[in-house]
Write a protein that holds these residues in place. Sequence first.
Motif, PDB file in Angstrom:
ATOM      1  N   PHE A   3      56.907  14.419  38.900  1.00 24.96           N
ATOM      2  CA  PHE A   3      57.090  15.586  38.814  1.00 24.96           C
ATOM      3  C   PHE A   3      56.504  16.530  39.945  1.00 24.96           C
ATOM      4  N   GLU A   4      57.084  17.477  40.490  1.00 25.14           N
ATOM      5  CA  GLU A   4      56.405  18.082  41.458  1.00 25.14           C
ATOM      6  C   GLU A   4      55.677  19.229  40.762  1.00 25.14           C
ATOM      7  N   LEU A   5      54.071  19.192  41.292  1.00 26.35           N
ATOM      8  CA  LEU A   5      53.231  19.891  40.467  1.00 26.35           C
ATOM      9  C   LEU A   5      52.725  21.257  41.441  1.00 26.35           C
ATOM     10  N   HIS A   6      53.056  20.976  42.620  1.00 30.44           N
ATOM     11  CA  HIS A   6      52.786  21.995  43.777  1.00 30.44           C
ATOM     12  C   HIS A   6      53.558  23.281  43.258  1.00 30.44           C
ATOM     13  N   ARG A   7      52.948  24.522  43.144  1.00 28.03           N
ATOM     14  CA  ARG A   7      53.626  25.884  42.941  1.00 28.03           C
ATOM     15  C   ARG A   7      53.430  26.647  44.218  1.00 28.03           C
ATOM     16  N   PRO A   8      54.317  27.031  44.830  1.00 31.28           N
ATOM     17  CA  PRO A   8      54.109  28.151  46.110  1.00 31.28           C
ATOM     18  C   PRO A   8      53.252  29.448  45.495  1.00 31.28           C
ATOM     19  N   HIS A   9      52.612  30.028  46.469  1.00 32.97           N
ATOM     20  CA  HIS A   9      52.049  31.247  46.231  1.00 32.97           C
ATOM     21  C   HIS A   9      52.972  32.118  46.468  1.00 32.97           C
ATOM     22  N   ALA A  10      53.885  32.270  47.175  1.00 36.78           N
ATOM     23  CA  ALA A  10      55.036  33.226  47.453  1.00 36.78           C
ATOM     24  C   ALA A  10      56.010  32.851  47.497  1.00 36.78           C
ATOM     25  N   VAL A  11      57.188  33.437  46.864  1.00 33.06           N
ATOM     26  CA  VAL A  11      58.562  33.032  46.843  1.00 33.06           C
ATOM     27  C   VAL A  11      59.585  33.874  47.666  1.00 33.06           C
ATOM     28  N   CYS A  12      59.629  33.410  48.842  1.00 35.61           N
ATOM     29  CA  CYS A  12      61.080  34.410  49.857  1.00 35.61           C
ATOM     30  C   CYS A  12      62.149  34.502  49.482  1.00 35.61           C
ATOM     31  N   ILE A  37      55.617  55.361  44.762  1.00 34.51           N
ATOM     32  CA  ILE A  37      57.012  55.144  45.047  1.00 34.51           C
ATOM     33  C   ILE A  37      57.085  53.872  44.643  1.00 34.51           C
ATOM     34  N   TRP A  38      58.318  53.232  44.223  1.00 34.49           N
ATOM     35  CA  TRP A  38      58.737  52.097  43.921  1.00 34.49           C
ATOM     36  C   TRP A  38      59.613  51.406  45.029  1.00 34.49           C
ATOM     37  N   VAL A  39      58.971  50.187  45.562  1.00 35.45           N
ATOM     38  CA  VAL A  39      59.605  49.375  46.563  1.00 35.45           C
ATOM     39  C   VAL A  39      59.989  48.096  46.300  1.00 35.45           C
ATOM     40  N   GLN A  40      61.133  47.533  47.157  1.00 34.15           N
ATOM     41  CA  GLN A  40      61.831  46.317  46.831  1.00 34.15           C
ATOM     42  C   GLN A  40      60.673  45.129  47.537  1.00 34.15           C
ATOM     43  N   LEU A  41      60.426  44.095  46.692  1.00 38.43           N
ATOM     44  CA  LEU A  41      59.681  43.306  47.223  1.00 38.43           C
ATOM     45  C   LEU A  41      60.567  41.968  48.158  1.00 38.43           C
ATOM     46  N   LEU A  42      60.174  41.819  49.336  1.00 39.86           N
ATOM     47  CA  LEU A  42      60.733  40.716  50.263  1.00 39.86           C
ATOM     48  C   LEU A  42      60.086  39.591  49.685  1.00 39.86           C
ATOM     49  N   PHE A  48      58.044  34.305  38.834  1.00 41.80           N
ATOM     50  CA  PHE A  48      58.466  34.820  37.525  1.00 41.80           C
ATOM     51  C   PHE A  48      58.095  36.360  37.390  1.00 41.80           C
ATOM     52  N   SER A  49      57.908  36.958  38.927  1.00 36.99           N
ATOM     53  CA  SER A  49      57.279  38.448  38.915  1.00 36.99           C
ATOM     54  C   SER A  49      58.616  39.031  39.333  1.00 36.99           C
ATOM     55  N   PHE A  50      58.503  40.302  38.803  1.00 33.67           N
ATOM     56  CA  PHE A  50      59.663  41.373  39.106  1.00 33.67           C
ATOM     57  C   PHE A  50      59.885  41.455  40.621  1.00 33.67           C
ATOM     58  N   PRO A  69      55.039  44.873  37.773  1.00 32.44           N
ATOM     59  CA  PRO A  69      55.200  44.793  36.176  1.00 32.44           C
ATOM     60  C   PRO A  69      55.055  43.096  35.887  1.00 32.44           C
ATOM     61  N   ASP A  70      54.385  42.667  34.939  1.00 31.42           N
ATOM     62  CA  ASP A  70      54.141  41.588  34.321  1.00 31.42           C
ATOM     63  C   ASP A  70      53.393  40.527  35.304  1.00 31.42           C
ATOM     64  N   TYR A  71      52.927  41.243  36.456  1.00 31.39           N
ATOM     65  CA  TYR A  71      52.090  40.556  37.384  1.00 31.39           C
ATOM     66  C   TYR A  71      50.917  40.960  37.464  1.00 31.39           C
ATOM     67  N   GLY A  72      50.682  42.388  37.554  1.00 32.79           N
ATOM     68  CA  GLY A  72      49.495  42.898  37.885  1.00 32.79           C
ATOM     69  C   GLY A  72      49.447  43.590  39.444  1.00 32.79           C
ATOM     70  N   GLU A  73      48.011  43.943  39.580  1.00 34.65           N
ATOM     71  CA  GLU A  73      47.689  44.434  41.066  1.00 34.65           C
ATOM     72  C   GLU A  73      47.673  43.457  42.278  1.00 34.65           C
TER      73      GLU A  73
END
Length: 86
Positions: A3-12, A37-42, A48-50, A69-73
């Motif tokens: 099993f791959e246990l490494h989780r990336p810190h950011a998903v592009c 204002i709401w912005v689109q994340l790149l 699992f985050s929005f 949302p569902d992640y935090g600051e």
Amino acid sequence: MKFELHRPHAVCLPLDTLSWSTQHYLEQSHQEFHASIWVQLLELPSPFSFDEALLLCQHSDEQWLAWIPDYGEIVLHTSQFCQIRS
């Protein structure tokens, strides 16, 4: 089985899923953002985050404190998001 246990810190996100172009990116660098204002994340902070965030306040010249949302600051660099075009 391994099993791959490494989780990336950011998903592009793949470029083909984003609704922006090189011209939009160039325009982005000249945009001024403001709080509430709401912005689109790149880049997603987790798989699992929005994919949108609410800008709360400016943290530095090129960073913003945002709420996902569902992640935090989170502190985001301006290269990690773009304005949502309607």
